[in-house]
Design an enzyme around this catalytic site. Structure first.
Site, mmCIF file in Angstrom:
data_model
loop_
_atom_site.group_PDB
_atom_site.id
_atom_site.type_symbol
_atom_site.label_atom_id
_atom_site.label_comp_id
_atom_site.label_asym_id
_atom_site.label_seq_id
_atom_site.Cartn_x
_atom_site.Cartn_y
_atom_site.Cartn_z
ATOM 1 N N HIS A 1 43.959 46.161 33.495
ATOM 2 C CA HIS A 1 43.001 45.220 33.944
ATOM 3 C C HIS A 1 41.870 46.066 34.425
ATOM 4 C CE1 HIS A 1 46.214 42.618 33.799
ATOM 5 N NE2 HIS A 1 46.708 42.597 34.838
ATOM 6 N N ASP B 1 50.821 49.211 35.427
ATOM 7 C CA ASP B 1 50.708 47.847 35.698
ATOM 8 C C ASP B 1 49.093 47.332 35.751
ATOM 9 O OD1 ASP B 1 52.037 45.421 36.045
ATOM 10 O OD2 ASP B 1 51.638 45.468 38.169
HETATM 11 C C1 BG6 Z 1 49.802 41.318 36.384
HETATM 12 C C2 BG6 Z 1 50.734 42.455 37.040
HETATM 13 O O1 BG6 Z 1 49.315 41.964 34.947
HETATM 14 O O2 BG6 Z 1 48.614 40.967 37.057
HETATM 15 C C3 BG6 Z 1 50.983 42.117 38.476
HETATM 16 O O3 BG6 Z 1 51.680 42.879 36.233
HETATM 17 C C4 BG6 Z 1 49.727 41.566 39.159
HETATM 18 O O4 BG6 Z 1 51.550 42.996 38.904
HETATM 19 C C5 BG6 Z 1 48.967 40.498 38.306
HETATM 20 O O5 BG6 Z 1 50.222 40.984 40.152
HETATM 21 C C6 BG6 Z 1 47.447 40.354 39.075
HETATM 22 O O6 BG6 Z 1 47.067 39.218 38.490
HETATM 23 P P1 BG6 Z 1 46.083 38.148 39.095
HETATM 24 O O7 BG6 Z 1 45.611 37.304 38.213
HETATM 25 O O8 BG6 Z 1 47.011 37.671 40.104
HETATM 26 O O9 BG6 Z 1 44.891 38.811 39.610
#
Ligand code: BG6
Length: 539
Positions: free
Chosen positions: A289, A284
């Protein structure tokens, strides 16, 4: 003395864009490199239709439609714009528009809703019922798009946005190909496709999906989203590194002791138990990320500020991270799962008690890893990455920890100077902090760390756009810089898949749950970094 007039607040790019005259009816031709042309700040996308698959789903309501509304409200969409929402459920246009309006009231980052702008925007929303695996639905879609070209002036330009379950991606892509909706006939408009994450669930499935995409679309038509790349602070990382002369000379193994990247979330899995059971923190967040942030920190300066030059450098970084053997996974990667606990003064249940989660689930909600980028610049510098749900707070940060001074000149002082630290706060409270040592005023010699702190809030008096606004606008403008390329996604899976495989092959399941909700993860994560004589930053 006459008081000076207040200094104008520095204006952001978006503010300057907002100051532009209202919609231009443009079909401005570009040379293919909007960034180099210097036209990027001035451009409104060509007239076009955005076909949103999965339009009734959560992502469309939370992110995609609010971003489009915001772009419309700030005059960044062309007058001849149509949002063609494609979904399985039956709706009239009006019923669907009402539902989106309700979603905006909940999710739009700017409140209250500008009803006038919404009215104009909603006239451009059309609902088309269809099944993802039904050829007739795509014939109808193609015919509808042709009609819209004539009636609404969308000029044959189409952006397909796949915001569906990943299991539907390959089918939709093949169907689009079957009816020829991918074809860019010279002069008859562009065709692009945005594909949401997760892109595959391991290396093999990512390769297969890339192959399916490649049978229909060319790579220059494909926009794979990782929304972290659209975050303002992440984009600023490039400007920080390559728009300033003073950081690059020390951005290497000679001066940097190690790097820590944290993506911490205080929320649990919310209503996504079923999705998360299949995914876990490594698929995920680590695969996308975290590795994207790492590659932006570690990459070499690209030769041009242009999509492929940037992505080439990121791919090289990912390629320099060696695949781990199962023994190395055991040493360098820690996984965790939250049990019940307290977060922000609220008692919360454990992961295994969440809806749609197996009461004996072995899915990880936390992962920490030590990676090495084996290249000339970074050899020997560990990159410690961690992410988790139900941690004490929401905080994403990149910390560059510099080495201590080579000579202890102040050994007689009350305390030795601490090594310098540069912390890039991606969210919340976006900013950049530099920590250095200073003498405490007084007759003695006391040394303490002090902070030089830049915060977006106080330097720029405007809100940052949401990542989805940035990314959708870029896709409409044909700029792939902030989207991941096929080889990049595969390289990232090449790092994460051996980790997941090693876990699957392990005979003893992990002692889950192994961290309390509201803590910073399992004790093993502290041991992972502690073995090297270091600790996680307290954020
Ligand atoms: C998403 C995930 O890609 O990113 C989620 O699937 C996560 O689980 C989210 O909560 C976090 O994104 P942000 O922008 O809130 O930091």
């Amino acid at each position: 003395m006459t008081p000076r007039p207040p200094r104008a607040v520095p204006r952001t790019i978006r503010e300057m864009r907002l100051a532009r005259p209202r919609h231009r009816h443009v079909g401005a031709k570009s040379s293919g490199n909007p960034l180099r042309e210097g036209l990027r700040l001035e451009r409104v996308p060509d007239p076009c239709a955005l076909v949103l698959f999965g339009a009734t789903g959560d992502l469309a309501h939370r992110k995609v439609v609010p971003a489009l509304y915001q772009l419309w409200r700030t005059h960044l969409l062309p007058h001849e714009f149509v949002l063609l929402a494609f979904g399985r459920r039956p709706y009239t246009d009006d019923a669907f528009r009402d539902e989106l309006h309700a979603a905006l009231v909940t999710y739009s980052r700017v409140q209250p809703i500008d009803e006038r702008a919404w009215r104009q925007f909603s006239e451009r929303i059309i609902y088309q019922r269809g099944d993802f695996d039904d050829p007739a639905s795509y014939d109808a879609l193609a015919a509808r798009l042709d009609t819209l070209d004539r009636e609404r002036g969308t000029s044959g330009n189409r952006l397909f946005y796949l915001a569906t379950q990943p299991s539907a991606f390959a089918e939709i892509i093949a169907q689009l190909g079957r009816v020829g909706l991918d074809h860019e006939v010279h002069g008859a408009g562009w065709r692009r496709i945005i594909i949401e994450k997760p892109f595959g669930r391991d290396l093999d499935s990512a390769i297969r999906l890339n192959r399916e995409v490649g049978k229909v679309f060319r790579e220059r038509q494909v926009y794979r989203i990782d929304h972290y790349l659209g975050k303002e602070t992440v984009r600023n990382l490039l400007v920080f590194r390559f728009g300033n002369g003073i950081f690059e000379p020390i951005w290497n193994r000679r001066y940097v002791d190690h790097v820590q990247i944290t993506v911490a979330e205080s929320i649990g899995v919310e209503n996504r138990g079923q999705f998360y059971e299949e995914t876990g923190a490594s698929r995920d967040v680590l695969q996308n990320h975290l590795l994207q942030l790492l590659s932006l920190v570690a990459m070499e300066p690209p030769t041009a500020f242009e999509a492929d030059a940037l992505r080439n450098e990121k791919v090289k970084v990912l390629g320099a991270i060696a695949e781990m053997s199962p023994a190395e996974v055991g040493r360098n990667v820690v996984r965790g799962q939250y049990g019940p606990g307290w977060v922000a003064a609220e008692e919360v249940r454990g992961y295994r008690q969440e809806p749609e989660v197996d009461p004996e689930s072995e899915t990880e909600t936390f992962v920490a890893a030590k990676l090495e980028v084996d290249d000339w610049r970074w050899a020997g510098v560990p990159f410690y990455l961690r992410t988790g749900k139900r941690l004490p707070k929401r905080a994403t940060e990149i910390a560059i920890q510099f080495k201590a001074v080579p000579h202890r000149l102040f050994r007689d002082a009350h305390s030795d100077p601490e090594p310098n630290l540069l912390a890039i706060r991606v969210q919340p409270d976006e900013g950049i902090l530099l920590r250095f040592s200073s003498k405490v005023p007084g007759l003695g010699l006391d040394i303490r760390p002090v902070n030089m702190d830049f915060t977006y809030g106080s330097s720029f008096n405007v809100d940052s756009p949401d990542a989805y606004e940035t990314l959708i606008l870029d896709a409409l403008l044909g700029d792939q810089s902030l989207f991941t390329r096929a080889d990049e996604v595969e390289k990232a899976w090449g790092i994460v898949t051996p980790i997941i495989d090693a876990w699957v092959a392990q005979r003893r399941p992990p002692p889950f749950p192994n961290y309390e909700a509201g803590s910073w993860g399992p004790a093993e994560a502290d041991e992972l970094i502690g073995r090297d004589g270091r600790r996680w930053r307290r954020i």
